[in-house]
Enzyme design. Sequence first.
Site, mmCIF file in Angstrom:
data_model
loop_
_atom_site.group_PDB
_atom_site.id
_atom_site.type_symbol
_atom_site.label_atom_id
_atom_site.label_comp_id
_atom_site.label_asym_id
_atom_site.label_seq_id
_atom_site.Cartn_x
_atom_site.Cartn_y
_atom_site.Cartn_z
ATOM 1 N N ASP A 1 0.836 -1.200 0.000
ATOM 2 C CA ASP A 1 0.000 0.000 0.000
ATOM 3 C C ASP A 1 0.876 1.257 0.000
ATOM 4 O O ASP A 1 2.109 1.144 0.068
ATOM 5 C CB ASP A 1 -0.925 -0.064 1.228
ATOM 6 C CG ASP A 1 -2.268 0.570 0.965
ATOM 7 O OD1 ASP A 1 -2.379 1.347 0.011
ATOM 8 O OD2 ASP A 1 -3.218 0.296 1.727
ATOM 9 N N ASP B 1 -10.952 2.599 -3.177
ATOM 10 C CA ASP B 1 -11.344 1.376 -2.452
ATOM 11 C C ASP B 1 -12.811 1.036 -2.725
ATOM 12 O O ASP B 1 -13.670 1.914 -2.706
ATOM 13 C CB ASP B 1 -11.227 1.601 -0.943
ATOM 14 C CG ASP B 1 -9.789 1.693 -0.479
ATOM 15 O OD1 ASP B 1 -8.876 1.667 -1.328
ATOM 16 O OD2 ASP B 1 -9.597 1.789 0.745
HETATM 17 C C1 GLA Z 1 -6.109 1.384 1.831
HETATM 18 C C2 GLA Z 1 -6.243 0.331 0.743
HETATM 19 C C3 GLA Z 1 -7.277 -0.714 1.162
HETATM 20 C C4 GLA Z 1 -6.833 -1.358 2.469
HETATM 21 C C5 GLA Z 1 -6.634 -0.284 3.535
HETATM 22 C C6 GLA Z 1 -5.998 -0.859 4.792
HETATM 23 O O1 GLA Z 1 -7.269 2.130 1.967
HETATM 24 O O2 GLA Z 1 -6.613 0.909 -0.486
HETATM 25 O O3 GLA Z 1 -7.433 -1.686 0.155
HETATM 26 O O4 GLA Z 1 -5.652 -2.073 2.250
HETATM 27 O O5 GLA Z 1 -5.778 0.768 3.072
HETATM 28 O O6 GLA Z 1 -5.823 0.090 5.792
#
Ligand code: GLA
Length: 413
Positions: free
Chosen positions: A158, A219
Amino acid sequence: MHLVSLGILLALSALCSSLDNGLVRTPPMGWMTWERYRCNIDCKTDPEDCIGEHLIKSIADKMADSGWRELGYVYISIDDCWSLKHRDSNGRLQPDPDRFPSGIKALADYLHARGLKLGIYGDMGTYTCGGYPGTTLDTIKIDAETFASWEVDMLKFDGCYSNSSDKALGYPKMSAALNATGRPILYSCSWPAYEGGLPPKVNYTLLGSICNMWRNFDDIEDSWASVLSIIEWFAVNQDALQPAAGPGRWNDPDMLITGDFGLSYEQSKSQLAIWAILAAPLIMSNDLRTISQDAKNLLQNRLLIYINQDSLGKQGKRVAKAGSLEVWTRELVNEQYAVAVLNKGTDGLPKHFTTNLALLNITECTFGYKLYDVFDEEFLGTVKSEEPFVVTIAPTGVVLLFVHPASTKHHPV
Ligand code: GLA
């Protein structure tokens, strides 16, 4: 050596140091904690659903004994919130011992014994998005080595809590560090999602040479609105995104939410159909221990998976829009195609849509094509390219067609 040829050699060796781990020649399939289980670390009040080895093992048992693994769903991936808030005395990341009492290596062994693969989560930055220790430029090597020593098979990397220049250094550096461990580790990069997902800021040629897959956009949430916004973004930007995908390197529109709370049956089909057309990773985030038979049947549809896993590895596109209807197509091997007609309308009346294959640029075959309805599992008939046919699509639903030359007897699965 002559200086010029030395320069060429150095440039070539830089190219060859790119990711070449031989993994995911077709899009990866599996399961991931984040969308459904978030950062639930409260194992006292929520022992079944908290992020810990019990959840991972119980999902692994289901993957192995309920037909998932045989269909290709093999990655089980722990997302954020698995570690302690500090590194150990050797500077290594460490799992929370209350939630992972046996450690990550033992968990990997448990999955491997069942023919499954373990994924883990890290973050190029000071902290993960959930506030756990991140990976900075100086800890990339030790973290890659830690993951490899645990025999992890996938890393989602990430990008919270770092700036663009750290990311530009860190993502390639982690790729090289993973390669240097000698263990093939699927490398999923969230980098483009932090840079707007589009060229010129995002260099998809570079990404394709260092990562196996990457998140491009927002997301996913447990709602139809979220699925629609992702579909629209991938359609609007398809000319930039489509060439980036291919065997070993995939765009990732995020997890499948079939089997959760937010989508109707028809909407679940729509997400699955478009993800199949997009050659997207099929990574579920749901509860395989309690999933309904209907949701399971959709996720285990063999022809849907066949389309998604097509070996040509060519991402499909939205090719037409008319009112609330959109048509998406994907070219497959052996003159086969997938066609999805999506009805974004919400007025309650199923829509009839008349088209022909020539209009969709499917023309080559002299003897015509057979049409097969993927979700209804029904043969619809043989048509010549210019012969009209009608499909009926429920509101917020989809009809997904598998199209193959009439000269081949059966559909492949
Ligand atoms: C980000 C990512 C998600 C998840 C969260 C975890 O938002 O895009 O897919 O991994 O972090 O905190």
